[in-house]
Motif scaffolding. Structure first.
Motif, PDB file in Angstrom:
ATOM      1  N   GLU A 137       0.827  -1.211   0.000  1.00  0.00           N
ATOM      2  CA  GLU A 137       0.000   0.000   0.000  1.00  0.00           C
ATOM      3  C   GLU A 137       0.860   1.259   0.000  1.00  0.00           C
ATOM      4  OE1 GLU A 137      -3.507   2.213   2.635  1.00  0.00           O
ATOM      5  OE2 GLU A 137      -2.640   0.328   3.331  1.00  0.00           O
ATOM      6  N   ASP A 152      -9.972  -5.641  -0.794  1.00  0.00           N
ATOM      7  CA  ASP A 152     -10.271  -5.579  -2.220  1.00  0.00           C
ATOM      8  C   ASP A 152     -10.385  -4.158  -2.747  1.00  0.00           C
ATOM      9  OD1 ASP A 152     -10.272  -8.341  -2.569  1.00  0.00           O
ATOM     10  OD2 ASP A 152     -12.386  -8.533  -2.033  1.00  0.00           O
ATOM     11  N   GLU A 153     -10.669  -3.211  -1.859  1.00  0.00           N
ATOM     12  CA  GLU A 153     -10.755  -1.815  -2.309  1.00  0.00           C
ATOM     13  C   GLU A 153      -9.368  -1.243  -2.589  1.00  0.00           C
ATOM     14  OE1 GLU A 153     -10.443  -1.640   2.178  1.00  0.00           O
ATOM     15  OE2 GLU A 153     -11.377  -2.908   0.651  1.00  0.00           O
ATOM     16  N   PHE A 155      -6.401  -3.526  -3.269  1.00  0.00           N
ATOM     17  CA  PHE A 155      -5.502  -4.410  -4.008  1.00  0.00           C
ATOM     18  C   PHE A 155      -6.231  -5.257  -5.049  1.00  0.00           C
ATOM     19  CE2 PHE A 155      -3.882  -4.268   0.467  1.00  0.00           C
ATOM     20  CZ  PHE A 155      -2.762  -3.477   0.226  1.00  0.00           C
ATOM     21  N   HIS A 156      -5.522  -5.492  -6.161  1.00  0.00           N
ATOM     22  CA  HIS A 156      -5.858  -6.596  -7.049  1.00  0.00           C
ATOM     23  C   HIS A 156      -5.220  -7.837  -6.436  1.00  0.00           C
ATOM     24  CE1 HIS A 156      -7.296  -3.958 -10.231  1.00  0.00           C
ATOM     25  NE2 HIS A 156      -6.173  -3.268 -10.167  1.00  0.00           N
ATOM     26  N   ARG A 271      -1.087  -3.175  -5.825  1.00  0.00           N
ATOM     27  CA  ARG A 271      -1.907  -2.004  -5.494  1.00  0.00           C
ATOM     28  C   ARG A 271      -2.749  -1.565  -6.676  1.00  0.00           C
ATOM     29  NH1 ARG A 271      -4.492   1.770  -3.218  1.00  0.00           N
ATOM     30  NH2 ARG A 271      -3.578   3.332  -1.840  1.00  0.00           N
ATOM     31  N   LYS A 272      -4.007  -1.245  -6.402  1.00  0.00           N
ATOM     32  CA  LYS A 272      -4.872  -0.640  -7.409  1.00  0.00           C
ATOM     33  C   LYS A 272      -4.494   0.834  -7.597  1.00  0.00           C
ATOM     34  CE  LYS A 272      -9.057  -3.470  -6.830  1.00  0.00           C
ATOM     35  NZ  LYS A 272     -10.485  -3.468  -6.438  1.00  0.00           N
ATOM     36  N   ASN A 273      -4.729   1.334  -8.788  1.00  0.00           N
ATOM     37  CA  ASN A 273      -4.544   2.768  -9.079  1.00  0.00           C
ATOM     38  C   ASN A 273      -3.160   3.281  -8.710  1.00  0.00           C
ATOM     39  OD1 ASN A 273      -7.343   2.875  -9.808  1.00  0.00           O
ATOM     40  ND2 ASN A 273      -7.848   3.075  -7.634  1.00  0.00           N
TER      41      ASN A 273
END
Length: 298
Positions: A137, A152-153, A155-156, A271-273
């Motif tokens: 993160e 889930d908000e 990480f993929h 990490r997403k985004n």
């Protein structure tokens, strides 16, 4: 001003001629003359003395030529480095691994990737799942292996292993000869668990609570080998992943736990985004294929 202005200026300086520079660049003389005029207008100085038969750099032109060559070289280096990245000749991947899973096959996949892309380097960091999630993160790690569920908000994830936890006992323990045992029957035992940085700590305590008791934890560790030694020394019992149990010594024995069984599901997270390097993206793609291939053959 852009890099083309500087490159055209360098060529005119090399040939001391607009026409020869234009021929070398395969453009028209008016085009290159206009570019140099625009450059002079933008800088507010004359770069060439045009009063002579042959073009001669002014003092301002000499200063610009020195700096333009440096900029052009840096631009060339940038293009080379980007090409290396796109062709995966270079790169660095930071991977978090929990020390409580059998990483033999996983590291074999890393080795196969290294054979294919020898210029890419790795940083492997051993941590518990909670610490790995925090590091991914905070962009301190590119990817990490953790115990599901995850956030889930944030990480993929890609799940690649699911297995049961086995009860670990000293060979002299009264339950050592059992084929399986109910979790509730362990309520009076002393437990040795992984420390609180590990998701398995929460999983085991939660499962014990569901079975009707609060486990008495007498010690915690971050190393499964040390937990094994404590169990062998009759300090308590523990629960370890089935794949780890294959590597235990004959000073301890394993028993299957039922009602309920306790399992874990391992996954790779990222990490997403958030920007992911070309090397990390290719490693993820490669690893997913290899792990999926291995799972289909089992």
């Amino acid at each position: 001003m852009d890099i083309k202005h500087l490159q055209y200026f360098i060529e005119v300086s090399n040939f001391n001629s607009f026409s020869k520079a234009a021929d070398h660049l395969f453009i028209t003389q008016p085009t290159i003359s206009k570019m140099i005029k625009n450059l002079e207008a933008e800088l507010g100085v004359e770069l060439f003395d045009r009063s002579r038969k042959k073009l001669v750099l002014t003092d301002a032109g000499k200063i610009l030529l020195e700096q333009a060559k440096l900029v052009n070289k840096a631009f060339g280096n940038l293009e080379t480095e980007l090409d290396n990245l796109l062709e995966l000749k270079t790169g660095h991947i930071r991977i978090g691994l929990p020390p409580i899973f059998d990483a033999h096959f996983f590291l074999k996949v890393v080795g196969l990737f290294h054979e294919k892309y020898p210029g890419i380097t790795f940083q492997l960091k051993e941590e518990g799942s909670k610490s790995i999630e925090d590091a991914v993160e905070q962009n301190e790690l590119d990817v990490g292996v953790i115990v599901l569920p995850t956030q889930d908000e944030l990480f993929h994830h890609f799940a690649f292993m699911e297995e049961d936890l086995m009860l670990i006992l000293p060979t002299s323990h009264p339950l050592a000869g059992c084929a399986e045992i109910d979790l509730a029957s362990l309520s009076s035992e002393s437990f040795i668990l992984f420390n609180k940085d590990f998701a398995l700590n929460d999983r085991i305590i939660s499962s014990c609570n569901d079975a009707g008791f609060q486990p008495r934890v007498i010690s915690e560790s971050s190393q499964w080998s040390f937990i094994e030694e404590m169990v062998a020394s009759k300090l308590g019992i523990s629960l370890l992943p089935e794949s780890i149990c294959r590597h235990l010594s004959d000073h301890v024995c394993t028993v299957r736990v039922v009602n309920p069984s306790i399992n874990w599901n391992l996954a790779i997270i990222w990490r997403k985004n958030q920007y992911l390097s070309y090397a990390a993206k290719e490693w993820l793609s490669f690893t997913k294929k290899e792990l999926s291939k291995a799972a289909s053959t089992q």
